[in-house]
Design an enzyme around this catalytic site. Structure first.
Site, PDB file in Angstrom:
ATOM      1  N   SER A   6      -8.487  -2.842  -6.626  1.00  0.00           N
ATOM      2  CA  SER A   6      -7.011  -3.407  -5.987  1.00  0.00           C
ATOM      3  C   SER A   6      -6.180  -4.732  -6.640  1.00  0.00           C
ATOM      4  O   SER A   6      -4.837  -4.485  -6.499  1.00  0.00           O
ATOM      5  CB  SER A   6      -7.296  -4.193  -4.274  1.00  0.00           C
ATOM      6  OG  SER A   6      -7.161  -3.814  -3.357  1.00  0.00           O
TER       7      SER A   6
ATOM      8  N   LYS B  60       0.424 -12.645  -4.826  1.00  0.00           N
ATOM      9  CA  LYS B  60       0.064 -11.663  -4.349  1.00  0.00           C
ATOM     10  C   LYS B  60      -0.645 -12.848  -2.709  1.00  0.00           C
ATOM     11  O   LYS B  60      -0.972 -13.952  -2.896  1.00  0.00           O
ATOM     12  CB  LYS B  60      -1.535 -10.650  -4.730  1.00  0.00           C
ATOM     13  CG  LYS B  60      -2.113 -10.050  -3.402  1.00  0.00           C
ATOM     14  CD  LYS B  60      -2.982  -9.536  -3.727  1.00  0.00           C
ATOM     15  CE  LYS B  60      -3.325  -8.165  -2.970  1.00  0.00           C
ATOM     16  NZ  LYS B  60      -4.843  -7.669  -3.052  1.00  0.00           N
TER      17      LYS B  60
ATOM     18  N   SER C 186      -4.908  -3.269  -2.627  1.00  0.00           N
ATOM     19  CA  SER C 186      -3.693  -4.096  -2.255  1.00  0.00           C
ATOM     20  C   SER C 186      -2.636  -4.803  -2.900  1.00  0.00           C
ATOM     21  O   SER C 186      -1.547  -4.891  -2.574  1.00  0.00           O
ATOM     22  CB  SER C 186      -4.258  -4.397  -1.174  1.00  0.00           C
ATOM     23  OG  SER C 186      -5.287  -5.653  -1.710  1.00  0.00           O
TER      24      SER C 186
END
Length: 471
Positions: A179, A80, A155
């Site tokens: 997330s 990420k 996210s």
């Protein structure tokens, strides 16, 4: 999906060992998959093809000598874009970030690299990981691998999309309120938020101690393998919690005799009936495997939603983020980030302190709760994914079924448990602090009894394209 791309990590390793497959072949297949699908879903925002292929060739030479360097030697892994990877920039989904390549890996990434992982790219995130959908001023909208009209969640949506579509079998993500678990739920993959401090976050970690790093994978076994590498204590290192040597040990021991609390919905949360039904069926399967299941109202969470404790800490965190951005550049921030920062700037010390006290009280109450139970199971999310772009007002609050685990530091994992309405949903396993291995064991028992879950990639490129054409 290409057979190679659908393999579990242990299958890849077995093929390497028997010289039936090369890390170079696998890395090339992953890069081809990124080229094919990423333009449709926008899950990968940065690639180091040359570096990944060079690492794959080194891995191939080690396997040819019969001398792999670690548990993930030759396994492609994405990261990420909130986490530093040497040779790639860390952009945080933000126009205000620097485009210079990182000189060093984040601690967790360094552990993956030492294990032989092929770190090939960065995955999309909302700006600074601020919300539960994945869109940002820098990288735009990321779309659900099952239906491009919808969000994959956030996210860590880019990581979920990458894993779901075979753009690498594993991804390293972050979870500050759900997330990892929310996009895992909405994208049909496995995601785990470990106990706080289980995985090193480094100096760039979330100072509110809400966010931690964890694995996203297609199977529980793969997630357990990745967590083994991420959490392994280095020689001479000290840890606040006891670390098992291998999270792969015992996942097939089953759930017989475990005391499992089942909360269909905490007070104040309305779960979509079709999701509730999928979760109820999954819990029935766990009970059939021999667990002692007891339905509970989860009293410690009464009042959590109304307390605002997560929103208070989260907005103060983003106010601090905004102060680090030069005033002239703040107009480039996502409006949602600016709103969070403005709200955080208005919070006084007493209000923030009260939120921390409420957080402590909730942690104490949940610790006591687990005196009576080994595990807790709930839905991962109360509804399905929203359409893109944007985020509905009713989803702008802290995710009610996941964020409290961040407040308490408890480990939690989301495992796919059905396709209500044709879209994935998730069953969330939660345990007391340090019970990461037990969560993986229970999740694996359920996953095994459930059987193989369909892969989004089985829909094929045409199906994904057609869904997007209806936006």
């Amino acid at each position: 999906m290409n057979d190679v791309l659908g393999m579990q990590v242990h299958q890849l390793m077995d093929c390497y060992r028997r010289r039936k497959l090369s890390p170079v072949e696998v890395m090339c297949a992953v890069l081809d998959q990124v080229a094919r699908f990423n333009p449709l879903v926008n899950g990968v925002c940065g690639l180091d093809e040359d570096g990944a292929l060079a690492a794959a060739r080194e891995s191939e030479r080690r396997w040819m000598r019969g001398d792999p360097c670690g548990l993930l030697d030759g396994v492609p892994i994405s990261v990420k874009d909130l986490v530093a990877v040497r040779g790639l920039p860390t952009r945080h989904g933000s126009l205000t970030s620097l485009a210079a390549a990182e000189r060093e890996d984040a601690p967790a990434v360094a552990r993956l690299r030492r294990s032989g992982a092929l770190l090939f790219g960065k995955t999309t995130t909302s700006e600074f990981g601020n919300k539960i959908v994945t869109d940002s001023p820098l990288t735009g909208i990321t779309r659900n691998p099952w239906d491009r009209r919808l969000s994959p969640g956030g996210s860590s949506g880019g990581s979920a999309v990458a894993v779901a579509l075979g753009m690498g079998p594993l991804s390293l993500a972050t979870d500050g309120g759900g997330s990892i678990r929310v996009p895992s739920c909405w994208s049909g993959v496995v995601g785990m938020k470990p106990s706080f401090a289980r995985v090193p976050v480094g100096a760039a970690g979330n100072w509110t101690a809400l966010s931690t790093l964890g694995p996203m994978a297609r199977t529980v076994s793969d997630a357990a393998l990745m967590l083994t590498v991420l959490a392994r204590k280095q020689d001479g290192a000290q840890s606040a919690i006891e670390l098992p040597s291998d999270f792969r040990a015992g996942p097939d021991d089953g759930v017989a005799g475990l005391r499992v609390a089942y909360c269909p919905a905490p007070a104040g949360v309305r779960v979509d009936p079709v999701i509730a039904d999928s979760v109820r069926q999954a819990v029935g399967l766990i009970e059939a495997l021999g667990a002692q299941v007891e339905e509970t109202e989860l009293k410690p969470l009464e009042g959590y939603l109304g307390s605002g404790m997560h929103a208070i800490q989260w907005s103060v965190f983003f106010a601090q983020h905004a102060r680090q951005v030069h005033r002239s550049a703040r107009t480039q921030l996502d409006p949602d980030v600016r709103s969070l920062a403005e709200a955080g700037a208005r919070i006084d010390v007493a209000t923030f302190t009260d939120a921390l006290k409420a957080r402590h009280a909730l942690t104490v109450a949940m610790t006591a709760f687990f005196d009576d139970y080994d595990l807790l199971v709930t839905p991962t999310f109360h509804c399905g994914p929203p359409r893109v772009p944007g985020l509905p007002e009713d989803l702008r609050t802290a995710p009610p079924l996941t964020s409290w685990c961040n407040q308490t530091g408890l480990p939690a994992a989301s495992v796919p448990c059905g396709l209500p309405g044709g879209l994935p949903t998730g069953l969330q396993f939660i345990g007391p602090s340090g019970a990461d291995a037990l969560i993986l064991r229970a999740a694996r028992a359920y996953e095994s009894a459930r059987g193989a879950f369909p892969a989004a990639g089985q829909l094929g490129q045409d199906s994904i394209t057609d869904a997007g054409a209806r936006t």
